[in-house]
Design an enzyme around this catalytic site. Sequence first.
Site, PDB file in Angstrom:
ATOM      1  N   GLU A 338      -3.442   4.888  10.663  1.00 49.30           N
ATOM      2  CA  GLU A 338      -3.460   6.279  11.144  1.00 49.30           C
ATOM      3  C   GLU A 338      -2.069   6.709  11.622  1.00 49.30           C
ATOM      4  O   GLU A 338      -1.669   7.848  11.444  1.00 49.30           O
ATOM      5  CB  GLU A 338      -4.498   6.458  12.265  1.00 49.30           C
ATOM      6  CG  GLU A 338      -5.926   6.064  11.896  1.00 49.30           C
ATOM      7  CD  GLU A 338      -6.405   6.603  10.567  1.00 49.30           C
ATOM      8  OE1 GLU A 338      -5.929   7.675  10.132  1.00 49.30           O
ATOM      9  OE2 GLU A 338      -7.259   5.939   9.932  1.00 49.30           O
ATOM     10  N   GLU A 360      -3.265   8.402   1.386  1.00 47.23           N
ATOM     11  CA  GLU A 360      -4.058   7.205   1.701  1.00 47.23           C
ATOM     12  C   GLU A 360      -3.439   5.922   1.145  1.00 47.23           C
ATOM     13  O   GLU A 360      -3.488   4.875   1.788  1.00 47.23           O
ATOM     14  CB  GLU A 360      -5.500   7.380   1.214  1.00 47.23           C
ATOM     15  CG  GLU A 360      -6.229   8.558   1.882  1.00 47.23           C
ATOM     16  CD  GLU A 360      -6.271   8.457   3.399  1.00 47.23           C
ATOM     17  OE1 GLU A 360      -5.942   7.395   3.964  1.00 47.23           O
ATOM     18  OE2 GLU A 360      -6.621   9.481   4.041  1.00 47.23           O
TER      19      GLU A 360
END
Length: 927
Positions: A338, A360
């Site tokens: 994150e 991602e």
Amino acid sequence: MKCFLLFVLAIGLGLSAANSVTSYNYYRLPTALRPQKYYLRILTLLENPNELRFAGTVKIIIEALENTRNITLHSKALNIDESRITLRQISGDGKKSNCVSSTSVNPVHDFYILNTCDELLAGNVYKLSLPFSGNLSRDLFGYYRSSYKDPETNVTHWLSATQFEPTSARKAFPCYDEPGYKASFVITLGHHKELTGLSNMPVKETRPHESLPNYIWCEFQESVPMSTYLVAYSVNDFSHKPSTLPNGAHFRTWARPNAIDQCDFAAEFGPKVLQYYEQFFGTKFPLPKIDQLAVPDFAAGAMENWGLVIYRESTLLFSPTRSSLADKQDLAEVIAHELAHQWFGNLVTMKWWTDLWLNEGFATYVAGLGVDNVHPEWQSKDRGSLSALLASFRMDALVSSHPISRPIQMATDIEESFDAISYQKGSSVLRMMHLFLGEESFRSGLKSYLELYAYKNAEQDNLWESLTQAAHQDGALPKNYEIKTIMDSWTLQTGYPMVNVSRDYAAGTARLSQERYLYNTQIPRAQRAECWWLPLSYTTQSENDFNQTMPKAWMECSRTGESIPVTIQDLPGCDQWVIFNNQLAAPFKVNYDGQNWKLLIETLNSDKFESIHVINRAQILDDVLFFAWTGEQDYETALQVTEYLERERDLLPWKSAFNNLKLLNRILRQTPSFGFFKRFIAKILTPIYNDLGGMNDTFSSIQHQDQILLKTMVVNWACQYQVEDCVPQAQTYFRRWRSEANPDENNPVPINLRAIVYCAAIRYGSDDDWDFLWSRFKNSNVGSEKQTILGTLGCSREVWILQRYLEMAFNPKGHIRRQESSLCFHAVASGQVGFLLAKKYLIDNVELIHKYYYPQTRSMSRLLSAISEQVIRRSDLNAFRAFANNSRQYLKGIQQAMKQNLEIMLTNVQWMDRNYHQVSHIIQQHV
Ligand code: BES
Ligand code: ZN
């Protein structure tokens, strides 16, 4: 092509029918307007559990890029008070008031359309004010409610949180909900003064609410330009633990008060990894603060909102006495992931969801570097890389896989892109690039890309340009090579190749060719003739240099996309092996001629097996077991390779082997040959089981941390296969725990064996054992412990207990939170008895399950995978196909996953037809 036509049609309609804009029926927003800034004011009411609501106003500063008579933005499930909408021109010629003449909605695309009294003119800037309100949703998306019970008072505490990615900001406030529309946000939260309001930025000021007693308005500083999906806020009564970044950014970790003592690890690790990224990317974290928040109900694992990262409790909170080493490493991986997004995703954002992998894939890859930097003793980098490779090899061998850069044809495609291809394959091709470019060029390319596109949007071609430039400057790539040419073959094309190496031992050469590797053996050769640009690193038995991951040669593609075979020179004679793709530097498989396999098997089964690099040992296992599965090799060769595991004491090869043996296990345990397979597994497992001290609590004497993970993995298999004393020992541990006076406080089971002990105890245990463990779940205050328990309650073999558990998992009023239900289902479906029940439960209750998850139907895809691995007979496949067909309306969000799972079932059926008899026969000779 279809998509393009639709686009032209939509634009055409938009222009030609300016005053009946509702006919604009394309799923993307029209491009005439651009938001510059949002003033967002939201009052959150959490006092009355029957009326958990919010109400607010959004003022959007909008720039007109073209003349238009309507403002089209996103809004979903919100009440908009039309009587109070205002519109004003605030800059440009002839400033004047404007107004909204009528509104309409397009519920298919979540559009809210305001027709303006006067045309908005290109170059002018307008201010639109929209009052809206809504209920805090129950479905974990948009602006939603969560709660927890104070264990002492038994009082339920309510809180609010957001989850916007990919398309739920529109459920919280009207906005331009596409990643390309970056704007700055000035957010003001109204809430009870006893509660805390958090958002992306630090608090600027608070003042009393003008009319509500005990309420305050909390205004946050203006944000940097950002996409709507990264906006976040929460109102809660949490506690926090502060930590500091050396450069001054405030770092806080938040959790419900009763869990604050579980924040230590995250509070320490977060700033360290953030600091590493600042060095690695060469740019400072741009916000003045960062908060990480553990929310009890949370759909994803975690979400990278800029400056306010939100997690499930199980991915942020750590208890030294109740979380295992694997839990700890997992949560480090999540935090690092994150925080990597703060650059890749937040600072530079993909233009459109097609390039989701830029978010991602990068976060996944870079997280591995981050964790490794902070905790080198975990040796997690290679493990992470291997996991990503193994996962992408598996999914990408399906015809129904998709390219990394994934065309989005409709809004529901976006959700389905969050899969192993974007994450794991994305990460694997980035690693490939890192390894073939070398440290310097990779870093400097990334740095200039981040600088060029900071606060803006980019697509993959932009990244390729930056990297090509850096690489040419450093001489890391031949001048006639472009990163784009190489990487397009990996990101625009589905699948990966199998390289066939055919050696001429007399001439000292090897001829290499490539074709796509597919599970489905009925796909003809002609359909596999695709081409990937392959960096070729290799070493020989005598050279033995696996550290060189820079390519010695390339396998190229012609202009028309055909593979150009290469011949490698100067190779040794027939007494020495060659291994291609050092450390699995690129995501492809390698098949050799018989002699080379024979040489590899010889070395592996000798005391020199460690002369082959540990990642390449994992590679060889994965490759040969894949090839045997699909007939490129025979199982005799595959088992000869596998047998060397009796010597193996490293984690990675075992991981690779188990990954493959698991599939064989799931098939064979439904057949009469399972007895032999069990003996074969016991044979290769027993030496290492004993070596690692079996079930004994030897953990404190283990030097290398990955040996802890290895022991956990080996013992897990040992108990499943009833090797040695595994099961009785597990039962002893469990009994000891049960006899504790206060089992919630005292647990004598070694932390890293708990999942295994619980599972074995439940599998061979009584109803009371199950109830005992269920009580521990209910009483536990630790997310990861709760997850461990839920994962093992499905180990039972009692039909009624499993059926009850399935029903509990999908009961919205029960103890199991929505985000955990798929874990429970998986746990049941993974068992031999549970599989049949879970499959039936899914088929019979698909409507209920759909409703339970709606709108996050992506969760349903997770239910499928445990089922599909075990469907092996054609009649069952046909029945499942019929189910998929008849239940289409309930499977809308998981079409891709359904296709892939049906393909897995089909390849299982093919496996049974082709291999079953051969394997049963060969295994008998190896036990
Ligand atoms: N950006 C995602 C969160 C997300 C996932 C939003 C799916 C919408 C749909 C986040 O960065 C993420 O990838 N979370 C992972 C955990 C991560 C460590 C792999 C997740 O939620 O599974
Ligand atoms: Zn992510």
